[in-house]
Motif scaffolding. Structure first.
Motif: not given
Length: 467
Positions: A330-338
Motif C-alpha cells: 500500500x505504501x508503494x501504491x500510494x507513493x506511485x500514484x499520489x
C-alpha cells in the motif's frame, strides 16, 4: 522546450509514458485500499457499536457507499483521462482554486500522512521478527505541544521511525526508476496480500473451532438504544470503515500512464472496489466467527488475536508477516500514484514549477516523488500522522461530495462530450452519494468538532502559498 511543447490533459501527455494495463490498474486500486485498516479498525468499530451485526452493517454500508462513489467517479474519469485525476476534474468542474485546494490537502496531510502512517505500521510489525532498540524512557517522554491540539513526541520509538523513513525513501527511489517497475512491485504485493488474507479467512472458518453464535454477540456495553445514538455511533464506526476503504480513487492520479484510460480506469475502479468489499466483509465474518465481539473490542490487532487463538505463536507471526506485506504494498501504491497529482499541479502553474520535471531517462516525475517522500518522512518524526489523517478524513469526504456533484455540473456544462462510461442509476445514485457524504461530514463536525475544525485549518493554510 520539450516540456513547453507537450500537450496537457491527454493520455500519455506531459512526457509520461502509458505503460500500465488493466491488471496493474486493478491491483493499484486494491493495493491502495487494503493496507492496515482491515487488521485494526474492526476493534475500534466494535467499541462504538457493541453489536456484531452492526459492525458487519458498518462494513457493508461503507463498502456500498464507496462503490457508488467509484461508479460516479468512473464517468468523470472516462471523460477526462488526465494525469492528476481528481485535481484535474475539480479544475474542469469548478475552477483552478478549487482544484488547487484539493491538491494542497492531498499533499499537506491526506496522502503524505497516509504514506507515513502505513509505512509506520510496516516498520512496527518488523519488530515482531527483529526487535528494534529503544531510547531511554526519559528521552522518549519528551513532548512538544502545538496549541494544545497536537502533541509531538519526536524521540518516541525512534528506531521504528527511522525504519519507516528508510521504507518511504526506498519506495520513493524504486518509483523514480520507472512506472513499470513500481507497477510490477504493486502486482506482486497485492497478489501476496490477497492470498494471505484469503488464508486467514479459510482457516478461520475451517480450523478455528469458532461458532456462528458469535455473529449475534454483543460487546461489553449495550448497543445504541435510540436512533440518534445509533446515528452517532454509526458515524464514528464508519470513520474506521472509510479509512480502510480510502484510496479507491487514487488510480485516477496516474491516468496519463494507463493504456486506454477511458476504458481501463472506470473498469479498474469498479472491479477493484467490488473485490475489496468482498475481502473486507468475508474477513470480518471470519473474525466474528472465531472470537466473540467482547473479546474483539479489547484487541489492538484483531487479525493477530484471531490467528493466535487457534495457531498460537505461528498464527501471530503469519499475521505480522501479512500486515508487513499489505502495508509495504500500500505504501508503494500510494507513493506511485499520489506524486502524479503534484506533478500535474506544477505543470499547470499551481505548485512549485520544478515539481513538474520529468526524469530524462526513466520518464518519471522524480522531483514530485522526492518532495513527497521528504515531506512524508518529516511527518513520521512529528508522530502525529494518525491524528492528522483522522482530522482530514472528513475533509476528504467533503471533496468526495464535491466530486460526485461534478457529474451533474459536467452533464450541464458539457452535454455533448463523449462519455465512454455513464454512471448507472443517474441521477439517483450520484445524488444519494452526495447526500450521504454531506451528512457524514456534518456528523463528523458534531461528533468530533475539534479535530474537524483543525482539519479545516490545515486546508486553509494552503491559501498562503496559493496567493
Amino acid at each position: 522546450m520539450e516540456q513547453a511543447n507537450e500537450r496537457q490533459g491527454e493520455p500519455g501527455a506531459a512526457g509520461l509514458v502509458p505503460r500500465l494495463g488493466l491488471f496493474t490498474a486493478v491491483t493499484l486500486v486494491i493495493g491502495s485500499m487494503i493496507g492496515s485498516g482491515i487488521f485494526k479498525k474492526t476493534a475500534v468499530m466494535a467499541g462504538e457499536l457493541h453489536s456484531a451485526w452492526l459492525v458487519l452493517a458498518a462494513w457493508v454500508l461503507g463498502g456500498l457507499v464507496t462503490l457508488v462513489g467509484a461508479l460516479t467517479n468512473a464517468e468523470i474519469s472516462s471523460m477526462i483521462p488526465a494525469t492528476g485525476g481528481q485535481y484535474v476534474y475539480f479544475r474542469r468542474i469548478y475552477n483552478d482554486f478549487f482544484g488547487y485546494l484539493y491538491g494542497w490537502a492531498i499533499f499537506a496531510v491526506i496522502q503524505t500522512g497516509s504514506i507515513a502512517s502505513i509505512a509506520y505500521v510496516f516498520a512496527e510489525y518488523s519488530g515482531y521478527f527483529l526487535p528494534l532498540p529503544r531510547l531511554a524512557p526519559q528521552w522518549e517522554a519528551i513532548t512538544f505541544s502545538l496549541g494544545g491540539v497536537i502533541t509531538i513526541a519526536p524521540f518516541a520509538e525512534l528506531s521504528t521511525r527511522l525504519l519507516t523513513v528508510a521504507t518511504i525513501l526506498l519506495l520513493t527511489g524504486v518509483n523514480c526508476l520507472g512506472v513499470a517497475i513500481g507497477g510490477a512491485l504493486q502486482d506482486v504485493f497485492t497478489l501476496a496480500k490477497l492470498a494471505a488474507i484469503a488464508l486467514i479467512i479459510v482457516l478461520g472458518f475451517t480450523a478455528s473451532g469458532g461458532s456462528l453464535a458469535h455473529l449475534a454477540s454483543t460487546g461489553s456495553s449495550a448497543p445504541p438504544g435510540t436512533f440518534l445514538a445509533l446515528v452517532g455511533a454509526m458515524g464514528l464506526a464508519l470513520s474506521g470503515a472509510f479509512w480502510a476503504y480510502d484510496g479507491w480513487n487514487n488510480i485516477t492520479y496516474v491516468a496519463g500512464e494507463v493504456r486506454q484510460p477511458q476504458r481501463n480506469i472506470p473498469r479498474a475502479l469498479v472491479i477493484g472496489t467490488v473485490v475489496v468489499i468482498a475481502v473486507y466483509v468475508l474477513t470480518n465474518l471470519a473474525y466474528l466467527y472465531v472470537l466473540p465481539l467482547a473479546q474483539i473490542e479489547g484487541s489492538k490487532l484483531v487479525a493477530a488475536d484471531v490467528a493466535r487463538s487457534f495457531l498460537g505463536w505461528a498464527g501471530g507471526a503469519f499475521v505480522a508477516a501479512t500486515v508487513m506485506v499489505s502495508t509495504f504494498g500500500t505504501t508503494n501504491g500510494t507513493t506511485l500514484l499520489s506524486a502524479r497529482m503534484y506533478f500535474a499541479m506544477a505543470r499547470d502553474g499551481l505548485f512549485f514549477r520544478r515539481v513538474g520535471t520529468i526524469h530524462r531517462r526513466f520518464r518519471t516525475p522524480h522531483v514530485a516523488l522526492l518532495v513527497q517522500g521528504i515531506w512524508a518522512s518529516l511527518l513520521v518524526f512529528t508522530g502525529t500522522f494518525d491524528q492528522l489523517t483522522d482530522m482530514l478524513i472528513f475533509v476528504s469526504w467533503a471533496f468526495y461530495a464535491a466530486g460526485a456533484a461534478g457529474v451533474f455540473v459536467l452533464r450541464r456544462k458539457m452535454p455533448d462530450a463523449p462519455r465512454p462510461y455513464r454512471v448507472p442509476g443517474y441521477p439517483w445514485l450520484p445524488a444519494i452519494f452526495v447526500l450521504f457524504a454531506t451528512a457524514y461530514v456534518a456528523v463528523s463536525l458534531v461528533q468530533s468538532p475539534r479535530n474537524s475544525l483543525f482539519g479545516l485549518l490545515l486546508v486553509a493554510l494552503g491559501l498562503v502559498p496559493y496567493f
